[in-house]
Design a protein around this motif. Structure first.
Motif, PDB file in Angstrom:
ATOM      1  N   HIS A   1       7.349 -13.069  -5.422  1.00  0.00           N
ATOM      2  CA  HIS A   1       6.491 -11.645  -5.306  1.00  0.00           C
ATOM      3  C   HIS A   1       7.247 -10.593  -6.463  1.00  0.00           C
ATOM      4  O   HIS A   1       8.230 -10.318  -6.425  1.00  0.00           O
ATOM      5  CB  HIS A   1       6.915 -11.128  -4.000  1.00  0.00           C
ATOM      6  N   ILE A   2       6.135 -10.232  -7.188  1.00  0.00           N
ATOM      7  CA  ILE A   2       6.507  -8.828  -8.035  1.00  0.00           C
ATOM      8  C   ILE A   2       5.374  -8.041  -8.024  1.00  0.00           C
ATOM      9  O   ILE A   2       4.254  -8.227  -7.422  1.00  0.00           O
ATOM     10  CB  ILE A   2       6.458  -9.668  -9.572  1.00  0.00           C
ATOM     11  N   LEU A   3       5.576  -6.881  -8.798  1.00  0.00           N
ATOM     12  CA  LEU A   3       4.619  -5.937  -8.588  1.00  0.00           C
ATOM     13  C   LEU A   3       3.806  -5.772 -10.083  1.00  0.00           C
ATOM     14  O   LEU A   3       4.429  -5.685 -11.184  1.00  0.00           O
ATOM     15  CB  LEU A   3       5.116  -4.470  -8.434  1.00  0.00           C
ATOM     16  N   TRP A   4       2.663  -5.833 -10.116  1.00  0.00           N
ATOM     17  CA  TRP A   4       1.711  -5.518 -11.437  1.00  0.00           C
ATOM     18  C   TRP A   4       1.370  -4.174 -11.166  1.00  0.00           C
ATOM     19  O   TRP A   4       0.436  -3.892 -10.440  1.00  0.00           O
ATOM     20  CB  TRP A   4       0.570  -6.488 -11.240  1.00  0.00           C
ATOM     21  N   ARG A   5       1.764  -3.347 -12.308  1.00  0.00           N
ATOM     22  CA  ARG A   5       1.443  -1.774 -12.273  1.00  0.00           C
ATOM     23  C   ARG A   5       1.113  -1.091 -13.434  1.00  0.00           C
ATOM     24  O   ARG A   5       0.863  -1.756 -14.331  1.00  0.00           O
ATOM     25  CB  ARG A   5       2.529  -1.274 -11.981  1.00  0.00           C
TER      26      ARG A   5
ATOM     27  N   ARG B   1       0.063  -3.458  -7.585  1.00  0.00           N
ATOM     28  CA  ARG B   1      -0.544  -4.264  -6.835  1.00  0.00           C
ATOM     29  C   ARG B   1       0.588  -5.695  -6.848  1.00  0.00           C
ATOM     30  O   ARG B   1       0.928  -6.283  -7.781  1.00  0.00           O
ATOM     31  CB  ARG B   1      -1.660  -5.085  -7.499  1.00  0.00           C
ATOM     32  N   PRO B   2       1.035  -5.558  -5.578  1.00  0.00           N
ATOM     33  CA  PRO B   2       1.798  -6.717  -5.188  1.00  0.00           C
ATOM     34  C   PRO B   2       1.122  -8.045  -5.471  1.00  0.00           C
ATOM     35  O   PRO B   2       0.152  -8.461  -5.073  1.00  0.00           O
ATOM     36  CB  PRO B   2       2.240  -6.539  -3.782  1.00  0.00           C
ATOM     37  N   VAL B   3       1.633  -9.051  -6.219  1.00  0.00           N
ATOM     38  CA  VAL B   3       1.221 -10.352  -6.595  1.00  0.00           C
ATOM     39  C   VAL B   3       2.145 -11.459  -6.448  1.00  0.00           C
ATOM     40  O   VAL B   3       3.414 -11.239  -6.500  1.00  0.00           O
ATOM     41  CB  VAL B   3       0.639 -10.248  -8.176  1.00  0.00           C
ATOM     42  N   THR B   4       1.751 -12.577  -6.487  1.00  0.00           N
ATOM     43  CA  THR B   4       2.840 -13.916  -6.268  1.00  0.00           C
ATOM     44  C   THR B   4       2.625 -14.564  -7.927  1.00  0.00           C
ATOM     45  O   THR B   4       1.654 -14.726  -8.196  1.00  0.00           O
ATOM     46  CB  THR B   4       2.110 -14.782  -5.091  1.00  0.00           C
ATOM     47  N   VAL B   5       3.893 -14.951  -8.270  1.00  0.00           N
ATOM     48  CA  VAL B   5       3.903 -15.636  -9.627  1.00  0.00           C
ATOM     49  C   VAL B   5       3.399 -17.089  -9.431  1.00  0.00           C
ATOM     50  O   VAL B   5       3.635 -17.870  -8.477  1.00  0.00           O
ATOM     51  CB  VAL B   5       5.273 -15.583 -10.092  1.00  0.00           C
ATOM     52  N   VAL B   6       2.480 -17.372 -10.296  1.00  0.00           N
ATOM     53  CA  VAL B   6       1.689 -18.722 -10.229  1.00  0.00           C
ATOM     54  C   VAL B   6       2.669 -19.570 -11.454  1.00  0.00           C
ATOM     55  O   VAL B   6       2.899 -20.636 -11.273  1.00  0.00           O
ATOM     56  CB  VAL B   6       0.437 -18.717 -10.681  1.00  0.00           C
ATOM     57  N   GLN B   7       2.780 -18.941 -12.609  1.00  0.00           N
ATOM     58  CA  GLN B   7       3.340 -19.694 -13.991  1.00  0.00           C
ATOM     59  C   GLN B   7       4.082 -18.275 -14.278  1.00  0.00           C
ATOM     60  O   GLN B   7       3.604 -17.489 -14.666  1.00  0.00           O
ATOM     61  CB  GLN B   7       2.567 -20.084 -14.420  1.00  0.00           C
ATOM     62  N   ASP B   8       5.276 -18.688 -15.162  1.00  0.00           N
ATOM     63  CA  ASP B   8       6.019 -17.686 -15.954  1.00  0.00           C
ATOM     64  C   ASP B   8       6.748 -18.422 -16.964  1.00  0.00           C
ATOM     65  O   ASP B   8       7.996 -19.082 -16.628  1.00  0.00           O
ATOM     66  CB  ASP B   8       6.773 -16.620 -15.080  1.00  0.00           C
TER      67      ASP B   8
ATOM     68  N   ALA C   1      12.840  -5.698 -13.802  1.00  0.00           N
ATOM     69  CA  ALA C   1      13.348  -6.689 -12.827  1.00  0.00           C
ATOM     70  C   ALA C   1      12.538  -7.003 -11.732  1.00  0.00           C
ATOM     71  O   ALA C   1      12.099  -8.187 -11.118  1.00  0.00           O
ATOM     72  CB  ALA C   1      14.514  -6.055 -12.236  1.00  0.00           C
ATOM     73  N   GLY C   2      11.415  -5.940 -11.340  1.00  0.00           N
ATOM     74  CA  GLY C   2      10.491  -6.158 -10.098  1.00  0.00           C
ATOM     75  C   GLY C   2       9.121  -6.486 -10.422  1.00  0.00           C
ATOM     76  O   GLY C   2       8.231  -6.510  -9.555  1.00  0.00           O
ATOM     77  N   GLY C   3       8.877  -6.588 -11.735  1.00  0.00           N
ATOM     78  CA  GLY C   3       7.496  -6.940 -12.311  1.00  0.00           C
ATOM     79  C   GLY C   3       7.200  -6.518 -13.446  1.00  0.00           C
ATOM     80  O   GLY C   3       8.063  -6.750 -14.353  1.00  0.00           O
ATOM     81  N   VAL C   4       5.927  -5.944 -13.725  1.00  0.00           N
ATOM     82  CA  VAL C   4       5.240  -5.666 -15.134  1.00  0.00           C
ATOM     83  C   VAL C   4       4.465  -4.502 -15.156  1.00  0.00           C
ATOM     84  O   VAL C   4       3.936  -4.115 -14.067  1.00  0.00           O
ATOM     85  CB  VAL C   4       4.360  -6.962 -15.553  1.00  0.00           C
ATOM     86  N   ASP C   5       4.622  -3.588 -16.021  1.00  0.00           N
ATOM     87  CA  ASP C   5       4.190  -2.411 -16.149  1.00  0.00           C
ATOM     88  C   ASP C   5       3.022  -2.404 -17.528  1.00  0.00           C
ATOM     89  O   ASP C   5       3.269  -2.998 -18.425  1.00  0.00           O
ATOM     90  CB  ASP C   5       4.914  -1.027 -16.282  1.00  0.00           C
ATOM     91  N   SER C   6       2.162  -1.559 -17.500  1.00  0.00           N
ATOM     92  CA  SER C   6       1.121  -1.539 -18.442  1.00  0.00           C
ATOM     93  C   SER C   6       0.551  -0.329 -18.371  1.00  0.00           C
ATOM     94  O   SER C   6       0.570   0.747 -17.330  1.00  0.00           O
ATOM     95  CB  SER C   6      -0.032  -2.568 -18.491  1.00  0.00           C
TER      96      SER C   6
ATOM     97  N   PRO D   1       2.080 -10.805  -0.283  1.00  0.00           N
ATOM     98  CA  PRO D   1       3.160 -10.101  -0.743  1.00  0.00           C
ATOM     99  C   PRO D   1       3.173  -8.503  -0.131  1.00  0.00           C
ATOM    100  O   PRO D   1       2.050  -7.815   0.383  1.00  0.00           O
ATOM    101  CB  PRO D   1       3.232  -9.726  -2.264  1.00  0.00           C
ATOM    102  N   ALA D   2       4.314  -7.944   0.511  1.00  0.00           N
ATOM    103  CA  ALA D   2       4.325  -6.778   0.930  1.00  0.00           C
ATOM    104  C   ALA D   2       4.398  -5.833  -0.141  1.00  0.00           C
ATOM    105  O   ALA D   2       4.849  -5.786  -1.368  1.00  0.00           O
ATOM    106  CB  ALA D   2       5.579  -6.570   1.967  1.00  0.00           C
ATOM    107  N   LEU D   3       3.719  -4.652   0.084  1.00  0.00           N
ATOM    108  CA  LEU D   3       3.895  -3.161  -0.985  1.00  0.00           C
ATOM    109  C   LEU D   3       5.120  -2.559  -0.294  1.00  0.00           C
ATOM    110  O   LEU D   3       5.159  -2.191   0.789  1.00  0.00           O
ATOM    111  CB  LEU D   3       2.557  -2.463  -0.821  1.00  0.00           C
ATOM    112  N   PRO D   4       6.335  -2.454  -1.109  1.00  0.00           N
ATOM    113  CA  PRO D   4       7.313  -2.165  -0.961  1.00  0.00           C
ATOM    114  C   PRO D   4       7.275  -0.229  -1.049  1.00  0.00           C
ATOM    115  O   PRO D   4       6.267   0.126  -1.567  1.00  0.00           O
ATOM    116  CB  PRO D   4       8.264  -2.494  -2.092  1.00  0.00           C
TER     117      PRO D   4
END
Length: 232
Positions: free
Chosen positions: A22-26, A43-50, A138-143, A217-220
């Motif tokens: 689980h990561i954050l897409w922000r 948006r909390p999301v689940t990784v499918v492939q990285d 560490a916790g996700g991706v930002d744009s 995923p939960a929103l922290p």
């Protein structure tokens, strides 16, 4: 969570997340000056492939997300375009209902590609969201969103979306003429990819389905936290 490495700015970079993480897409707001651009979409999301070539994530139905809201409580999309980008804003937590969304992004590319389905899993379309290349931490991706988008359909036709918002954002001073031309150039590059029918449109993602064992995923509470710096 994948092991953390850090780049020269101290943010997490280079590590890969595992499927199911689980990561954050922000997204940062498009305010000026740049120092005022705080996170306004999360948006909390689940990784499918990285991998080194692609990050794919799933935003599940029922996910609690953060979105912008005008300070007087008016939903952004209901505010007249002429004042949509000039009135004060805040954020609110809202639940994502309806079908989920699969998001695909390649490192360094100034857009991500989203896939939409109906509730019965009939594929509807791809959506090319023009934006700054994703920055990993560490916790996700930002744009940062660039307003202008492209809808792509199964018959390979496509159309520009939100051109009125793109024009209004420039008029409101949210981007310079040079920045707007960079976005247009990115859009033209995306159109070349669409018309040549390259990846990800040929990758078969429209037949993908989420793992039924995945949880939402939960929103922290600290969804808007600043990525950790070296020595923090």
């Amino acid at each position: 969570m994948a092991a953390e490495t850090r780049d020269s700015t101290g943010t997490a970079a280079g590590a890969h997340w595992a499927p199911g993480d689980h990561i954050l897409w922000r997204y940062r707001g498009n305010a000026r000056p740049r120092s005022a651009r705080r996170i306004h979409i999360c948006r909390p999301v689940t990784v499918v492939q990285d991998t080194d070539e692609l990050l794919a994530v799933w935003m599940a139905p029922g996910t609690d997300c953060v979105k912008p809201l005008l300070a007087d409580g008016t939903p952004v999309h209901r505010e007249p375009l002429a004042t949509r980008y000039t009135k004060p804003r805040t954020t609110e937590v809202t639940r994502w209902f309806g079908p989920g969304v699969l998001k695909l992004a390649r490192p360094g590319e100034p857009w991500s590609v989203w896939l939409f389905w109906d509730l019965d899993w009939r594929f509807r379309n791809w959506y090319v969201n023009l934006e700054e290349p994703l920055v990993r931490w560490a916790g996700g991706v930002d744009s940062e969103d660039h307003f202008l988008d492209i809808a792509v359909y199964p018959d390979r036709s496509w159309e520009w979306k939100d051109e009125d918002e793109f024009a209004q954002a420039q008029q409101a001073g949210l981007m310079t003429a040079a920045q707007a031309e960079d976005v247009r150039a990115a859009g033209r590059a995306a159109v070349e990819l669409i018309e040549s029918w390259g990846a990800p449109f040929t990758a078969g993602w429209e037949s993908w389905r989420p793992d039924p064992s995945w949880t939402v995923p939960a929103l922290p509470d600290d969804w808007d936290r600043t990525p950790a710096r070296i020595g923090a």
